[in-house]
Design an enzyme around this catalytic site. Structure first.
Site: not given
Length: 231
Positions: A70, A114
């Site tokens: 990701s 993230k």
């Protein structure tokens, strides 16, 4: 003329009685004692160094392992990084572009990694795959166009105080604030600062110094650490 008393030896004004406490050490004995002394010093230094490293790891940094894709292309599957734990206490303040590790809001037993996109008090919107902050397009030089082919839209989302809007760099394959909402500030416990494995990729992790915005003419997967499984 030079009369010497029995048991007395003179050399100038010195006699044997002047150095009664002197200790005579043979060269071999002195060498053995020097080795043991050096070993004691070495062991002491190793103990203090170990304690210092343990102190740093416990209170300042934490090693984590990246699992998943990701955060491509910046972070790859299997890489190991250090995160700064002091951001939990506001040292330093979190900024847009920081890569952070946090407890997943829907399941705090898991952790995610993230990038911070929206700050408290801002409005985040997506138009045709582009991110707009308060109506201005966000410049994102860290993205790889080959990994971001989608042209999704997202209605404006207001970022509440003490919350953050986060996204993965691999937008086509990232579960982030677009799907499950904002991240509470208190859930963020680390900021990525250094990649230490593999050796060929060792280096600081920064978000760069590019301008945060470009003019909008129209106007307006996961991480694991040593103590818990993370996403």
């Amino acid at each position: 003329m030079f009369k010497r008393r029995q048991g007395e030896y003179r050399f100038g004004d010195l006699t044997l009685d002047d150095d009664r406490g002197i200790c005579t050490i043979r060269p071999r004995q002195e060498g053995e004692q020097g080795i043991w002394a050096d070993m004691r010093v070495l062991i002491r230094d190793l103990v203090f160094a170990t304690m210092f490293v343990a102190l740093i790891i416990v209170f300042f940094v934490q090693p984590v392992k990246v699992e998943g894709t990701s955060m491509l292309p910046r972070l790859h599957d299997g890489e190991r990084i250090f995160v700064n734990k002091l951001v939990y206490y506001g040292l330093p303040p979190l900024e847009r572009g920081d890569i952070v590790v946090f407890w997943f809001p829907d399941d705090p037993s898991k952790s995610y990694i993230k990038r911070i996109i929206g700050l408290p008090g801002e409005t985040v919107e997506m138009r045709d795959g582009r991110i707009l902050i308060n109506g201005r397009e966000l410049e994102e030089p860290y993205l790889d166009p080959r990994l971001n082919t989608g042209r999704a839209n997202l209605p404006p989302i207001y970022v509440k105080q003490h919350y953050y809007f986060v996204m993965g760099d691999n937008r086509d394959h990232s579960s982030d604030s677009r799907y499950w909402g904002l991240v509470p500030e208190k859930y963020i416990y680390g900021k990525a600062i250094l990649r230490y494995w593999p050796p060929t990729a060792v280096g600081l992790i920064t978000h760069g110094d590019a301008p945060p915005f470009v003019k909008d003419d129209r106007e307006p997967r996961f991480v694991t650490d040593w103590s818990r499984q993370t996403r």
